[in-house]
Design a protein around this motif. Sequence first.
Motif: not given
Length: 438
Positions: A364-365, A379, A360-361, A381-382, A384, A367-368
């Motif tokens: 998110n990295k 921003k 997940v981390k 994230t999962t 969003t 995705a941004n």
Amino acid sequence: MATIKITFDKRASNTTKDNKFMLVLCINHNRKTRYIPFNLHLKENQYDFRTGKITGILNSVRHTKRTQKTFSDVDLWIDEHEGEIRRWDMDRLKSEIEQCFFKKSPSRTILNYGGVYLHRLRMEQRFSTASSYEDALKALIKFRKKLKGQDDTMLIKTLYEVKENGLFPLENFKDLDMEIKSIDYSFLKDFKAYMSNRYKSKNTPAMHLRSLQAIMNDAGKAFEDLKDHRPLSNFKKQSHENAPAPIELSDIHKIRKLELEPDTPIWHNRNYLLFMFNNMGMNFFDVAILKWFQFEDNRIKYFRKKTHYEGDYFSVLQNEESLNIIRHYLKDQKDEDYLFPIIPPNTTPERLHKVNNGKVKIFNKYANKIAALAGISKKITTYTLRDTWTNIGLDMGIDIRKISSGLGHSSVQVTEKHYGKSVTEKILDEINAKITES
């Protein structure tokens, strides 16, 4: 069947300097033996095993009657409850006898019963829930350290030793354990204040308190003496809803149009992002653990991991974009192989949620990074994609009951609680526009 007898405990720790041994009730059950002391130390010739008489000490007749009565009462009780006792483990049987016939208050500590509860969750393969509940117990132990003037900042990896027959508190935490009955309203108020000061997230204290309540409520169902001990029943444990932070449909189109080098990490994560959006804002964990047998007739069929015990089953027809994504990863896999290369193939169920947290981390990295490349200021994230799918649906005027069903919420009220502000804003904007434009 459980059996009992009166005997001497001749272990050195229970033997006096003048060679007196502790008289005990010996219990045998499931090939295990336990002793319950009568609080009498006698020489071997002061107890007659044939008659059960005690001699040579003060009040010997009274002690004889007491031990004989206790033995008789326990023996009759075991006989009358034979069927039920057969299913108990030895520690449960010993505790019940101590409580009923020796007037000994049972030891019901939060770590001991927490181990029982977590073991059950692990047996059900609810490892993520077990981990979350252990985090609550870790917070409690850190608070106990603080109260004792010890360092409460040290990382606690685990509180338990995992064995085949259960989870058992590690020796270095036993002096920080506490009886469940001693966890009262005042203690919990101080504990909540400690957590509020310690954790950045406003939701963490409420989450940990709910976890403790679940453990204590279960203990109340297991033990009669804890049935009415509910210090958390009138305790405020409200969560602070995270405000939805959706992006626009135009932002999704920007992400689709990005030129990314195929089979790079950012390209794969763009695929996962779009797949999540196309499947009603599907949770990242659900995407990560999808297997090939769940893709059938151009549909993805799955139970939502977070609420699968409530029967949240979905069967989603895949659009062309998702079908193209799926086809890219089709390489002669077996039915039980993962659909996407997110979770390593040999990951055990016990480690699955921990591995997913790491993924997940990573998602998110990337995705941004994707958002930055697409010129999106928000921003991502999962969560969003779920919020975005919902927001677009509400914008289109789709009935909130249908939206709620797609999200897997237990009721429309849950959807309204989380997205109510968005719905209210849209209604008020529409009303205000009509009035002011007139």
